[in-house]
Design an enzyme around this catalytic site. Sequence first.
Site, PDB file in Angstrom:
ATOM      1  CG  ASP A  22      24.232  18.410   8.991  1.00 23.39           C
ATOM      2  OD1 ASP A  22      25.138  17.761   9.543  1.00 23.39           O
ATOM      3  OD2 ASP A  22      24.383  19.046   7.930  1.00 23.39           O
ATOM      4  CG  HIS A  61      13.016  -5.100   9.329  1.00 22.32           C
ATOM      5  ND1 HIS A  61      11.782  -4.632   8.915  1.00 22.32           N
ATOM      6  CD2 HIS A  61      13.499  -5.838   8.280  1.00 22.32           C
ATOM      7  CE1 HIS A  61      11.528  -5.064   7.697  1.00 22.32           C
ATOM      8  NE2 HIS A  61      12.542  -5.799   7.284  1.00 22.32           N
ATOM      9  CG  HIS A  91      10.476  -4.541   0.298  1.00 18.82           C
ATOM     10  ND1 HIS A  91      11.296  -3.655   0.969  1.00 18.82           N
ATOM     11  CD2 HIS A  91      10.524  -5.701   0.991  1.00 18.82           C
ATOM     12  CE1 HIS A  91      11.829  -4.261   2.020  1.00 18.82           C
ATOM     13  NE2 HIS A  91      11.383  -5.496   2.055  1.00 18.82           N
ATOM     14  CG  ASP A 122     -11.574   6.763   6.575  1.00 16.28           C
ATOM     15  OD1 ASP A 122     -12.006   5.715   6.056  1.00 16.28           O
ATOM     16  OD2 ASP A 122     -11.813   7.087   7.757  1.00 16.28           O
ATOM     17  CE  LYS A 142      14.239  -1.866   5.720  1.00 18.98           C
ATOM     18  NZ  LYS A 142      13.281  -2.815   6.313  1.00 18.98           N
ATOM     19  CE  LYS A 169       9.073  -3.223   4.461  1.00 21.81           C
ATOM     20  NZ  LYS A 169       8.893  -4.573   4.170  1.00 21.81           N
TER      21      LYS A 169
END
Length: 484
Positions: free
Chosen positions: A231, A224, A402, A409, A226, A404
């Site tokens: 380089d 899952h 979508h 604070d 990404k 996350k």
Amino acid sequence: MDKVYHFLTLAGLAVYWLLVAGVTIRVVLKRRSVSVSLAWLMVIYIIPVVGVICYFMFGELNLGRKRADRAKDMFQPFGNWFHKLNDCTAHVPDQLGIHISKIDYLCNNRIGIPALCGNTLDLQTTPEQILRSVIQDIEEAQHSIRMVFYIWYPGGLADSVASALIHASKRGVDVKVLLDSAGSNTFFRSHWAKMLKDNGVSLVEGLEVSPWRIFLRRLDLRQHRKIIVIDDDIAYTGSMNMVDPAYFKQGSGVGQWIDIMVRVTGPTVNVLSAIHCWDWEVETGERSFPVQPECEIEIPIDSKPIQVVPSGPGMPEHLIYQVLTLAMHQANHSVTITTPYFVPSADLLETIKMTAQRGVKVELIIPQKNDSLMVKWASRAFYTELMEAGVQIHEFYGGLLHTKSVVIDELFCLVGTVNIDMRSLWLNFELTLAVEDPVFTKEMYSLQKNYMAQSDTVDMETWHRRSLYNRFFERIFYLFNPLL
């Protein structure tokens, strides 16, 4: 003949009940939360035969013998690479603030990854901005491109990314792309997969899904993460898959997917590159390490650190869950959470409630419409006790939110691939960044406030007047929440 049928029926029942008894004992003896064990026992006894099959398929964290052996052999060599980061000038314990210092200790002790300073962060919030930025960086790549994604879906600017990779490979850039088999099924069946391979791109199908693997590996264990690393100088991570939302799941009725990516430069890039190398070796057996980050760089006194937090089979268990709960325990004023899938464990639910009950302003932003009907109903089963504890719930109506993210604070944040559910926190290969940079965090919080402006806040009185139909489905799917 009747006696034969009678004997076969009794024999079949005996075998089935022996199988159920054996699986029951296995469920009970496994060390895990009581709620998960009870949920599985309910499935096994309520759904004859199918429940037992489901347990064998999804009930245990089984990476498969080959991958599990690789991960075990890899842990020490990668641990040695990570530990060397502590000798870099980018690791400055004295500059770690109150929020990230304990997370640095936790991750350093468990996996060897320290928080590193000297990075730059660019929060990218629109699909066109993200994809065009990625394309431009790919076009300027000189040596290597590493990618890992859960979903790659053909269409729109995602095709332009594929074309850019082909051109990069043709000019001699080493291109490695790892895609999850289930999430990227459409891509692997498209002409793009063959074109990439034919033009020298190393394209690997991660955690391949096939019927004969049902009893060899847990099929819903997914890659899952990404990550893009170019380089070893530039990296991207965040919530967005390699898709153009204008071409992705247009018929699902939830609107366009709303995502973010973070473009990173600095020492943290090398750590993200190492996580890709880990995933690549787990899947292929091929070992390589990125170069260590430049260690003799001058770190500005106001340079704030980033902690890379990976999780998944073969890595220390529950690390991202521990970081999330540690961050919330340290909150003094506010906690703001965005997640598309909210199905917390009992322990995490209590942490969220306790944070609100000690006077911290806790706000939860989740999509009003969800592409998973089960998750939608299970999420709403938590509304009442969350609101009674003082948590404010905002339902985003501007698409499938979508993103996350967790902002603490307004000074510290977590961003990455992790949903607030059991699958992300206990099962899948995931990644989050813990960032202690007030400027970046305020930008992240401003984005969250923008999400709230496109949301309906759940009112307690109105919520109590919801129909019996809604209450019924909430309770039904609540029972299955440990398995979602």
